[in-house]
Design a protein around this motif. Structure first.
Motif: not given
Length: 381
Positions: A44-54, A116-122, A124-135
């Motif tokens: 899971a890659v959070v952010g598709a900007g300057g860091i997320g793009s590469p 296409q969603a804003l990750l929030t404390p509410d 975040a767990v649902d959006l990231l569940s299932g990933a082996h690694v989060v960036v």
């Protein structure tokens, strides 16, 4: 230290994928088994900007099987100087759409899940569940804290980087690493709320090429965790000073109270997959008036800005030492009590953490030199 691989390999690669990734498979210590682990991995890659793009580019090219890309933003023309996943024709479109297009162009077997969603404390767990690694490639500390908290609860490794102006950091956080490795969290590097006053890149700028460098480092760390090849940056922070072409490494250890807790086995009925961990104490933040009074009482003011910045003005009596030098050897300061100064406070926070780790009583000038010029220098002008 080397860690065991996170992912079991797929049974086999397609002939086309074997050809596409041939240069990986001949790497000594990597081979086809590591490539098959990448094919089975979900990142899971959070952010598709300057860091997320590469990061997305590199992971798709590497053959990662599934990449979830989370970002709520649309592409703007000012993004194109550093967010290399997007094109002029993408302006106005969702950033996650660029990830789908570019990954399929690089690696037909990679599945990109755009969110296409804003990750929030509410959520975040649902959006990231299932990933082996989060960036984490986000650019606000509110979101970074939400990502880190979710990863701590899920027990998955968080590959983390930050870029601002000409400086960068990269590391790995993990609340539940394999046996023999000490858990390290975002709060061990930045106490809660420490980065809330950090300026945005729109305010202070960011070197575009440095985003590519950091994104490449984060992608490499991700590959290492998935495959079990090499030593990840868990417990180490890579510090990059692009202006001087210098890269330093700073040890990062858990807060003392957590280290003590980690040494004590948990009761059998307590899950260790997502421990409830206490945070490190916050670095004291002094107002300009408090800093001035402390300086008059003998406290050292340490300015960690770069020479091109200090040329424009400093607080009289300050000691000038760029952040990279402080992080490389915080014990060399030669003072027992220090107030750290930078432009707005973010770099000072990083320096203060390192100094406290070396036994120096360090605090931060809240708001940095900008607050000083507004509250002190202007009064005496």
């Amino acid at each position: 230290m080397a860690l065991p691989p996170l992912v079991e390999p797929v049974a086999e690669l397609t002939d086309a994928e074997r050809t596409r990734t041939a240069r990986h498979r001949v790497l000594v210590g990597f081979g086809e088994i590591a490539q098959r682990r990448l094919a089975a991995a979900h990142v899971a890659v959070v952010g598709a900007g300057g860091i997320g793009s590469p990061v997305v580019l590199a992971l798709a090219a590497a053959g990662v099987g599934t990449i979830t890309v989370i970002d709520d933003d649309l592409v703007e023309a000012s993004n194109l100087q550093r967010q290399v996943m997007h094109r002029v024709s993408d302006v106005g479109a969702a950033k996650v759409d660029s990830a789908v297009r570019i990954a399929s162009d690089l690696s037909p077997t990679t599945v990109v899940r755009p969110v296409q969603a804003l990750l929030t404390p509410d959520n975040a767990v649902d959006l990231l569940s299932g990933a082996h690694v989060v960036v984490d490639g986000t650019d606000t500390f509110e979101t970074r804290e939400a990502v880190a908290s979710a990863c701590e609860r899920l027990g998955v490794p968080l590959v983390w980087g930050v870029v601002q102006e000409f400086h960068a950091q990269a590391t790995v956080f993990w609340s539940a690493p394999p046996a023999g490795a000490m858990p390290v969290l975002l709060a061990d590097l930045y106490p809660p709320d420490a980065g809330r006053e950090a300026p945005s890149c729109a305010q202070v700028g960011v070197l575009g090429a440095l985003c590519l460098q950091v994104g490449s480092i984060l992608a490499t760390e991700t590959v290492k965790l998935i495959t079990g090849v090499g030593d990840p940056l868990l417990g180490r922070v890579l510090v990059i000073d692009a202006l001087r072409g210098r890269t330093d490494e700073v040890p990062l250890r858990p807060a003392t109270d957590r280290a003590t807790d980690a040494a004590t086995p948990a009761p059998a009925h307590v899950s260790t997959a997502a421990p409830q961990l206490r945070h490190a104490p916050a670095i004291p933040q002094l107002s300009p008036a408090e800093a001035l009074a402390a300086q008059h009482a003998g406290t050292t003011l340490l300015d960690v800005r770069e020479p091109f910045e200090t040329e424009r003005g400093v607080i009289p009596g300050s000691v000038l030492l760029p952040l990279g030098d402080v992080l490389a050897d915080p014990s060399s300061i030669g003072a027992t009590t220090v107030i750290v100064v930078c432009q707005v406070g973010m770099r000072a926070q990083r320096a203060a953490v390192a100094l406290r780790g070396a036994g120096v009583e360090a605090s931060v000038l809240a708001g940095g030199i900008e607050a000083w010029n507004r509250d002190i220098a202007a009064v005496h002008a």
